[in-house]
Structure formats: structure tokens, C-alpha cells
Scaffold this active site. Sequence first.
Site, PDB file in Angstrom:
ATOM      1  N   SER A 576      77.130  58.395  76.350  1.00 34.74           N
ATOM      2  CA  SER A 576      77.615  57.577  75.237  1.00 34.74           C
ATOM      3  C   SER A 576      77.523  56.105  75.607  1.00 34.74           C
ATOM      4  O   SER A 576      77.634  55.734  76.794  1.00 34.74           O
ATOM      5  CB  SER A 576      79.069  57.926  74.907  1.00 34.74           C
ATOM      6  OG  SER A 576      79.618  57.011  73.978  1.00 34.74           O
ATOM      7  N   TYR A 589      88.265  59.003  77.170  1.00 39.67           N
ATOM      8  CA  TYR A 589      86.883  59.293  76.750  1.00 39.67           C
ATOM      9  C   TYR A 589      85.892  58.390  77.475  1.00 39.67           C
ATOM     10  O   TYR A 589      84.891  58.855  78.031  1.00 39.67           O
ATOM     11  CB  TYR A 589      86.781  59.101  75.239  1.00 39.67           C
ATOM     12  CG  TYR A 589      85.390  59.320  74.681  1.00 39.67           C
ATOM     13  CD1 TYR A 589      84.845  60.598  74.575  1.00 39.67           C
ATOM     14  CD2 TYR A 589      84.629  58.236  74.259  1.00 39.67           C
ATOM     15  CE1 TYR A 589      83.576  60.796  74.056  1.00 39.67           C
ATOM     16  CE2 TYR A 589      83.348  58.419  73.732  1.00 39.67           C
ATOM     17  CZ  TYR A 589      82.827  59.698  73.636  1.00 39.67           C
ATOM     18  OH  TYR A 589      81.565  59.894  73.130  1.00 39.67           O
TER      19      TYR A 589
END
Length: 699
Positions: A576, A589
Site C-alpha cells: 500500500s 495498518y
Amino acid sequence: MSHAAQGLLESRWDESAVAGFDEPALLLYRSNLLGADKRITNYGGGNTSAKVIAKDPLTGQDTRVLWVKGSGGDVGTMKLDGFATLYLDKLEQLRDVYRGPAHEDEMVGYLPHCTFALNPRAASIDTPLHAYLPYRHVDHMHPDAVIAIAATRNSRELTQKIFGDEIGWLPWRRPGFELGLMLSHFAHDNPHAKGVVLESHGLFTWGPDARSCYETTLRIINTAIAWFDRETKGRAVFGGAATETLPLVERRAIAAKLMPEIRGRIGTAERKVGHFDDSAAVLDFVNSKRLRELAALGTSCPDHFLRTKIRPLVLDFDPARDNAESVIAQLDGAIESYRADYAAYYDRCRHPDSPAMRDANAVVYLVPGVGMITFARDKATARIAGEFYVNAINVMRGASTVDTYVGLPEQEAFDIEYWLLEEAKLQRMPKPKSLAGRVALVTGGAGGIGRAVAARLLAEGACVLLADIDTESLAQAEASFVKAYGRDQIQSVKLDVTDEEAVAQGFAVAAWAFGGLDILVSNAGIASSEPVETTSLALWDRNMDILAKGYFLVSREAFRLLRRQKLGGALVFVASKNGLAASPNASAYCTAKAAEIHLARCLALEGAEAGIRVNVVNPDAVLRGSKIWTGEWREQRAAAYRLEGDALEEHYRQRSLLKRSVLPEDIAEAVYFLSSDLSAKSTGNILNVDAGNAQSFTR
């Protein structure tokens, strides 16, 4: 299992379904019915024909036209465009052109001159076999029960005993004009016969119309099935059992252990895909006392050994001792010995104009107590090769039980395998796709990015094992891919990437289903948004479990498998933008995604010497089709930016430098690049697919 244990064939002809059909449509209907049952003919084997009256497009006059299955088709799945159409009168004229058996191949060049209505479908070498029989409808099939008669030492006598004068017998001849003329002479001399058995080859039957021809074919095959059932009842097949069958779980475990080892040794010049078959017929044969004796004799029907090579490689596995590691230790010698034997066969039989020797590796590997492994350049070819060898097993079962089984003489086998016409057909095959022969495992395969990645890899010819914890979405994804790409290229497995044992079992599925692994796309993921002071330990651990530990577990298992194969490989992490650029209210995250990226860098260092490349794709804001964005994550991220949920996609688009949305297909394209040979010299890289985000520029 006897021939009749599968039951007699039943007519599936439906008169109401063919109401109003013309002769070509009836021919197609009959062909598809025959090809739908592997007891009647194998995939791609056999052919059918009809002689019809049609208007000549030049003269407008009625003329006789032969409709016959064209080159390379399959009667079970073909459509009308799979038939070649030829003027019968012109085919008759070729009798005068034919110069004898030494000039068979030149006759193929004359067939296009007989084409009716500019049909582009190439006529097959079997065309004369149909053209010169004086019957309107002709079937040529490869039923195991009949080939079992044709492949015995006393096949002529058995044919007469079983069928009487209704079915004749002809000695082995390679398909072509000579065999076509032999059939013509037989029909002239035996006007009451309904067909003929071709030694070591198959069955011809005929009739005045499509239905009677079809039902004659079934009746003759059923006669053979019933005869074998009576004659073999109570007899030990293949000399009886020499070993016991292992339980299913153990059979698959042994296959998963052996297949990557074989694949690594035979896949250096061209990647291979494997198929595992542990059906009852296979287990009867591999467990038998006569396994090695009969396997060494080779197959009989030319359609069989064109797919399987003339002989298999029998591995020295002993299920009573579970000596798989010993078998692996001996694989180099066993495979090299097979190659040497094949090269010697080529040298003994070659002609001055023979094509160069092809791949000398075995196609079929027989494992006592376990089953049969086949390898080929793609999954469908490997599976079909296995089906053909099952045909050969059925033939050997019947023939060796009632008489002496006879394989095709070595020179005849070579002349079929290295026939110049067969070589020309191979040369016409389309170029393999870029990922042909490659096997990929995609975690998170049922989500938006996972499905897009799988679709891209499948489109390039890869076999894909979809892995996901969501069984409902996984089943839906698998079904859609089966519909689009066929059953062979796609498998699925429920997989929790945080479960060490489940991960190992998932990779074992890749090994026994496809033979091994080339590509891992680690994509399984979650997302969470929470200020640090309200982030619970459970939420932190969940991110770390799935996004860090999960990536570690699947990577470790991939490395273990790829190192066993010694063929290199590619790992692609779908990480990501958040692994490089911090975001508010997403510490768990972002930290886990950063761990993924650094893990990839470490693995790139470890895998380089083994040719294992590890790279990262960093998406950003892939909203469409993503399961992550359907839940709280969307609302949480919107809240972090003080936006409504529906405004989030536009926010991300405007935030990007290029002002464009990022779609799952964009990520899939990047994954394809990093997993293919297009990036063969790239490892340890990060490819951002985020429409431009200055914060995530790599430094």
C-alpha cells in the site's frame, strides 16, 4: 474395474431434438453424442462423416460432397465449422494419382484441391478412410473395449469370435490412402458387414442414415463390453495386486511431494504443468504385479502415444515403506535413464528426413499405491495425456486378461510420432502465451484486486490457485473464472494466511493440482482506521497477523517450494501507499504495510541466488470492487478527512497528481509485469500504482 463395470452404452438419440435437421446438422448431432462419452472415443480421437448432395456454387448442379471431421478437431465439442467439405468426385480421381505407400505424404497436398465451397477447414489424413467407403454415414471411433481386442496377439480370431461376419478385421496400417483403399476393397468384398476392426487402432462402422450409424456404433461397442465382462469375470487383472492403495490424504501428500521435484528436473527448457490422477483404473494398474512388464510394452493406439509417448516412467515408490525421499534422491538417475532410452529409440528409428528429436522427458509417471502423474506444457494437455493413458490402461486390462497384449511395433510408433505431417501440425500451433506453463497462487483471490490479478494471469495462460478465507466469494470467483477460462486453469482453496498449517496445505494443493509453483501474489488483507489512543491491542494484532505474519507465512512456504523446484520464481506483494506515506488514524495498518515492504526487501536479498525475485506493488485508494472499502474502512477514512463516504473516491482522485482513479485492473497490470519475464531482471523494487502521490515517492 472391468469394461462393463461402467455399464453398457445407452442411446441418447432424441428424435424430437433433430426434427428439421439437414444432413450436416444430423452429422454434428451424432458426432457430439459420440464424443461426449470417453468409452466411445478419447478427446480429439476418431472422426465422423456423411456424404450429402449439395448445390455446386459454380454450376448450380447437384454434386456429391463429403462432410468429414477436419484436422485437429474433437468430435465431442466441435461445431459445424469443424468439418472439412470435399467434392467426392474429385476425391475419387485421386485414386489415379496415388503412387503407392511410399508416396502417402504427397497425397495430403492434393486434398485442398478437392475442397468444396472454399471451406477453410483443413482435411485430415483420415479423409480417404471415409471417402472410399461406399456408405453415406461412417463413424471411426477409439473405444477401449474394441481396441482391447485390436491390441491382442490373436485380434483377428477374437474379432471373428465376438462379432462374426458382421464386423471384419484389417491389419495395422498408418492412416492414409493405402488404408482408405483397403477399407474400400473390404466393403466391396463384404457387402453385408457393418464395420471393421483396425488392428491396434480402433473401429469403423457405417449405416444408411445418421441414427442407424450411431446406434450401430453403440451396439458393436456394447457387444465388446459385454463379451469382456463375461470373459474376465472372476479373473485377476494385471496379475493381481502387488501393493495396497494409500488413503486419499496420503496419496495427495505423496503427489505434492513428488510433483515439484519432477517438475524442476524436466522444466528447465520449457515450464511444465502437472496433473494427478488416482482413479480406480489407474490404481488397479499401478498397484499390480504386471505393472512394469506391461508399461514397458508401450501403448497400442497411435492416438494414445502421440499424447503420452510410447512408454511411461515407473517410479520406485513403495507405499509400505513410504520411501518418497529415497525416490526423490533417485529421480536424477531415473529421469536421465529415461531420456537416454528415448534418445536411443529416436536414433534406432529415425529416417534421413525425420524432424529433430523433441523433448526426451517422460509425460507419464506411475507411482505404486499413489496414482499417475502427467506433465505437459499446459494443464489441459497434461490432463488429456492422463486420460489417454487411462485409455491405454483399459486396453491393456482387457487384452492381457483374455489374450496376450501387443503394443505397436517400435518403428511404427516412431513413424507416427515423427510423421512429417504431424510435425507440420505442431509447427502450425499458436505461439504459447507469456505465462504458459506457469502456476500462480493468489491470496485474497476473491476480492477486487485479487480477482483482477487472477484474471490478468489467466489471460496470459497461467494456471491460478485462488486462495481466500471467504468461502462464498471464493466459490463465486472460481465459478466465473471456470466459465471464462475453463476448468483446467483454475482451482481454489480456502486459506487463512495466519494459520501456519493451513498455509502449508494450501501450497500442497498447488503442488498436486498443478505440479508446483512459479508465482506468489500475496494480496490477502484488511484495513482499519482508529486514532492511536483508542487502538486496541486486538486491532493492532489483527493487522500484524494478517498483513505481516500472513505475508511471512505464505512467503516462507513459497520459498520452500521454489527452492525444491530450482526453477526460480516471482513473489509480488500487494502492499500500500500507506507503507511509505504515513496517514492519520491508521497506525496499525500503516505499520503492518511498512513491515510487508521491508519483508519483501529482505526476501529479495535471500532469493536472488536461487532466481527468486521479490517485488512490491503499492496501490492507493482502489475503491471499486474492493471488499475492504465496503465496510467501516470507507466511513472511517472519510471521517478522517471530514468527508461524506460517497465523496471519498473523488477526494482521492483530486489528491493524486494525475487526477485519475486507480482501478483493480491497474494493480493487476503491475502484478503481471512483476511476475512475468518482462521484469526478469528486477527484484527488490517497489512499483507505486497510485496516480501519483508525492508522499510515497520512494527514496
